[in-house]
Structures are given as C-alpha cells and as structure tokens.
Enzyme design. Sequence first.
Site, PDB file in Angstrom:
ATOM      1  N   ASN A 132      18.288  41.476 -50.922  1.00 16.27           N
ATOM      2  CA  ASN A 132      18.928  40.338 -51.604  1.00 16.27           C
ATOM      3  C   ASN A 132      19.722  39.473 -50.630  1.00 16.27           C
ATOM      4  O   ASN A 132      20.534  39.978 -49.859  1.00 16.27           O
ATOM      5  CB  ASN A 132      19.911  40.852 -52.654  1.00 16.27           C
TER       6      ASN A 132
ATOM      7  N   ASP B 265      20.515  39.146 -61.666  1.00 15.78           N
ATOM      8  CA  ASP B 265      21.209  39.870 -60.592  1.00 15.78           C
ATOM      9  C   ASP B 265      22.536  40.431 -61.133  1.00 15.78           C
ATOM     10  O   ASP B 265      23.327  39.686 -61.710  1.00 15.78           O
ATOM     11  CB  ASP B 265      21.473  38.870 -59.448  1.00 15.78           C
ATOM     12  N   HIS B 266      22.770  41.694 -60.952  1.00 13.48           N
ATOM     13  CA  HIS B 266      24.011  42.346 -61.420  1.00 13.48           C
ATOM     14  C   HIS B 266      24.309  42.046 -62.881  1.00 13.48           C
ATOM     15  O   HIS B 266      25.406  41.574 -63.228  1.00 13.48           O
ATOM     16  CB  HIS B 266      25.213  41.936 -60.556  1.00 13.48           C
TER      17      HIS B 266
HETATM   18  P1  13P Z   1      24.803  38.303 -49.967  1.00 12.63           P
HETATM   19  O1  13P Z   1      25.538  37.253 -50.742  1.00 12.63           O
HETATM   20  O2  13P Z   1      25.693  39.083 -49.093  1.00 12.63           O
HETATM   21  O3  13P Z   1      23.633  37.751 -49.244  1.00 12.63           O
HETATM   22  O4  13P Z   1      24.248  39.355 -51.057  1.00 12.63           O
HETATM   23  C1  13P Z   1      23.431  38.919 -52.079  1.00 12.63           C
HETATM   24  C2  13P Z   1      23.222  39.990 -53.078  1.00 12.63           C
HETATM   25  O5  13P Z   1      23.196  41.156 -52.776  1.00 12.63           O
HETATM   26  C3  13P Z   1      23.001  39.583 -54.461  1.00 12.63           C
HETATM   27  O6  13P Z   1      22.907  40.659 -55.319  1.00 12.63           O
END
Ligand code: 13P
Length: 288
Positions: A230, A85-86
């Site tokens: 997400n 993620d990211h």
């Molecule tokens: P939230 O923490 O707002 O649920 O978002 C999660 C997210 O987008 C992880 O990339």
Amino acid sequence: MALVSAKQMLEKARDGKYAVGQFNINNLEWTKSILQTAQELNSPVILGVSEGAGKYMTGFKTVTAMVKAMIEEMNITVPVALHLDHGSYEGCYKCIEAGFSSIMFDGSHFPIDENIAKTKELVKVCAEKGLSLEAEVGSIGGEEDGVIGQGECADPDECKKIADLGVDILAAGIGNIHGKYPANWTGLRFDVLEAIKKKTGDMPLVLHGGTGIPTDMIKKAISLGVAKINVNTECQLAFQEATRKYIQEGKDLVGKGFDPRKLLAPGAQAIKDTVKEKMEIFGSISKA
Ligand code: 13P
C-alpha cells in the site's frame, strides 16, 4: 474491464514473486493518473479508498460510479480492484452496498475474539458477493485518518487464527508505519514476517505503509510472501511538491493559468511518475 476482486491478482502475484500496488485515491485526478499508469504499463492495480477519502468524495457510491465510468471511458483493460482501506465494521457494509470489489476490515483495535467474530461474518458476506476481504492483525503504526497506531508486530498465532477464518488477504504489522518513517526507524522485522508466513501458508500478505521503505527491504518482503503493498503518502507528497513548484514559479499566473485543469496537471503527472516507480520496484509491470 469490470472491477475485479483482488483475490486472483494477488494469488498470481504471490506465485510470481511480485507485488501489486494499492494506491489510495482522493479525487478524480488521482484516480485518472493511477489508472492511466496501470494501463500504460500493463499492470494490475488496486485503488484504495480510506473512509476519510470516501467522505471527501461525497460517499462510496460516488467513488464506485466514478471508477467504473473511468474504466469504461478510458478503455482500461488491466485488472482493477476497488478496495476499502482500513474499513470500520459499518464502513465495510457501506462499501459492499456501494459496489466495491474488495474490502479491508480493520478489526485490529478490537479484542481478538471480537475481531474474529466480525471477520467471520464478513468472510461469509464477501464470499457470497464475490468480493475479496483483507483482515489486519497487529495495528500498523503512524497516523491514518486521525487514528494513530503503535507500529507493533503481529502475533503469528493470531495471524493464523484470522487467516483460518477464510479471509483472502492478510495485513500484519511487522514494524511498518503509515506516513514518513522516523530517522530512528529500525526497519522491517523479517523474522516476524517469516514466522507469520510459516503459520499462514499460502495467504497473500500485505505490507502497509509502503512510503519510504528502502527498495531492498521491499524486495525481501516480496520474497517472503508479501503480494500487496500500500502506498498513499508518497503520492500525496509528490502531488504537493509538484503543485507548490508550479505556483512558486508563477506558472499559474501565466496565460490560462487560472484553469484548474492546468493547475492540477503537474501534480497529476507527479502521481503518474510515483506510481510508475513503485510498479517497477514491486515487479507488477506487464503482469496484467
Ligand atoms: P503510506 O501512507 O505510508 O504510503 O501507507 C499507505 C497505507 O498503508 C494505506 O493503508
């Protein structure tokens, strides 16, 4: 079932007008709860790992080994993607090497030309290895591992440029924010989402910041091409609240309350309940 790329499950979701949840994992309990729920509900699932969570779990190799072993030991048969993620540019390569089945390259903070050059390179590497690749245009607001975005809206032309590079999934800012939404939040920008969809065609789109978006907005976003949503903060809050309640009620002091398995059980159940609720809203139940 072995780990799978997210490409096929998201194309299926896009065509079926539902979304697959990406739930971020932080430790063994998180991972077990999410996998159990996905299996019980016969839903595909994406396990998201931020670079911070990866570091916490001692590294991406530990994460891959744990997830693969859990899939085997728990007899998980639904499709599971293990997704960075990211990811930073360097983080992407670490996860490719560690055996992740999907990665997100967050090049949104680079100038568009640099984002394009790095994404192009990763498209090639991921295609060779059979991984799905998510790219981001327009930074998502809120705080993610210490990085604070502005909640901007992506430029649909830039989205097209990145989509045309051959990425499999596209995250585009449409007023969504990581973490809790402020009281004065004006909602998702469906006009921007529609414009992005028009420019990017069949590309499955991702909605980050899934915590706290009202159900009607989630459903509308899915109807306009969002196939992956997400969720992280909501699981963290549910875990925190359940654990706090358990301790406040003094249950950790009763009998074998010192057993960490007992102490973590209410939080793990709270994550299961949250994931179930989200899968119901996203429409991914029985879609494995
Ligand atoms: P939230 O923490 O707002 O649920 O978002 C999660 C997210 O987008 C992880 O990339």
